[in-house]
Design a protein around this motif. Structure first.
Motif, mmCIF file in Angstrom:
data_model
loop_
_atom_site.group_PDB
_atom_site.id
_atom_site.type_symbol
_atom_site.label_atom_id
_atom_site.label_comp_id
_atom_site.label_asym_id
_atom_site.label_seq_id
_atom_site.Cartn_x
_atom_site.Cartn_y
_atom_site.Cartn_z
ATOM 1 N N ILE A 257 0.836 -1.204 0.000
ATOM 2 C CA ILE A 257 0.000 0.000 0.000
ATOM 3 C C ILE A 257 0.868 1.250 0.000
ATOM 4 O O ILE A 257 0.598 2.205 -0.736
ATOM 5 N N LYS A 258 1.931 1.263 0.786
ATOM 6 C CA LYS A 258 2.853 2.412 0.817
ATOM 7 C C LYS A 258 3.494 2.622 -0.556
ATOM 8 O O LYS A 258 3.650 3.764 -1.001
ATOM 9 N N ASN A 259 3.877 1.534 -1.224
ATOM 10 C CA ASN A 259 4.475 1.649 -2.553
ATOM 11 C C ASN A 259 3.487 2.180 -3.581
ATOM 12 O O ASN A 259 3.854 2.959 -4.455
ATOM 13 N N ILE A 260 2.240 1.778 -3.480
ATOM 14 C CA ILE A 260 1.206 2.267 -4.401
ATOM 15 C C ILE A 260 1.000 3.765 -4.201
ATOM 16 O O ILE A 260 0.913 4.527 -5.168
ATOM 17 N N ILE A 261 0.947 4.206 -2.937
ATOM 18 C CA ILE A 261 0.747 5.628 -2.642
ATOM 19 C C ILE A 261 1.916 6.457 -3.164
ATOM 20 O O ILE A 261 1.739 7.596 -3.576
ATOM 21 N N ARG A 262 3.099 5.882 -3.188
ATOM 22 C CA ARG A 262 4.280 6.596 -3.694
ATOM 23 C C ARG A 262 4.251 6.764 -5.210
ATOM 24 O O ARG A 262 4.936 7.623 -5.746
ATOM 25 N N LEU A 263 3.489 5.935 -5.897
ATOM 26 C CA LEU A 263 3.431 6.017 -7.351
ATOM 27 C C LEU A 263 2.790 7.329 -7.799
ATOM 28 O O LEU A 263 1.717 7.699 -7.352
ATOM 29 N N GLN A 264 3.487 8.003 -8.698
ATOM 30 C CA GLN A 264 3.011 9.290 -9.186
ATOM 31 C C GLN A 264 1.642 9.178 -9.848
ATOM 32 O O GLN A 264 0.771 10.021 -9.629
ATOM 33 N N VAL A 265 1.444 8.142 -10.622
ATOM 34 C CA VAL A 265 0.168 8.001 -11.323
ATOM 35 C C VAL A 265 -0.979 7.802 -10.328
ATOM 36 O O VAL A 265 -2.089 8.304 -10.537
ATOM 37 N N PHE A 266 -0.727 7.114 -9.221
ATOM 38 C CA PHE A 266 -1.751 6.935 -8.193
ATOM 39 C C PHE A 266 -2.096 8.277 -7.544
ATOM 40 O O PHE A 266 -3.272 8.606 -7.377
#
Length: 131
Positions: free
Chosen positions: A4-13
């Motif tokens: 979840i932390k990695n997804i939140i870090r994604l610019q597109v997210f």
């Protein structure tokens, strides 16, 4: 939890979250103007876009595209330029779907928001906020 932390870090997210928030503001403002205040739909469209774009700039700068290789002045001017182009594109799409295709105005606005979102992401990522 790490996923979840990695997804939140994604610019597109982050772009999608900010975009959904601003699209909601744009859509609700548009509908409020045409339904409650009986504003003509193309005028309501411009007003709702300007409000959403203003909020989007602040949120994009803070949460999505943290840095840019351009000066703040140039960054802002390019943001405004591409926002004006997005307004023109949005107006055209809205007009075509409403006047030519004859769809419900609320559906037309939803289509316009979705189509212009791709234009906005590409211009902001590759031009306006390019690091």
């Amino acid at each position: 939890m790490e996923i979840i932390k990695n997804i939140i870090r994604l610019q597109v997210f982050r772009f999608l979250l900010v975009g959904l928030f601003c699209a909601s503001i744009e859509y609700l403002t548009f509908n409020g103007l045409i339904n409650a205040f009986k504003v003509e739909y193309l005028i309501a469209n411009v007003i709702s876009i300007v409000i959403a774009v203003s909020i989007n700039y602040i949120l994009s700068k803070a949460f999505v595209f943290e840095k840019s290789r351009y000066s703040k002045r140039d960054e802002f001017l390019s943001f405004v330029l591409f926002s004006v182009l997005a307004i023109v594109l949005n107006q055209f799409i809205l007009w075509v779907f409403f006047e030519i295709v004859k769809l419900d105005i609320r559906l037309c606005k939803a289509f316009a928001i979705i189509i212009v979102a791709a234009f906005n992401f590409l211009t902001k990522k590759h031009i306006v906020f390019k690091a």
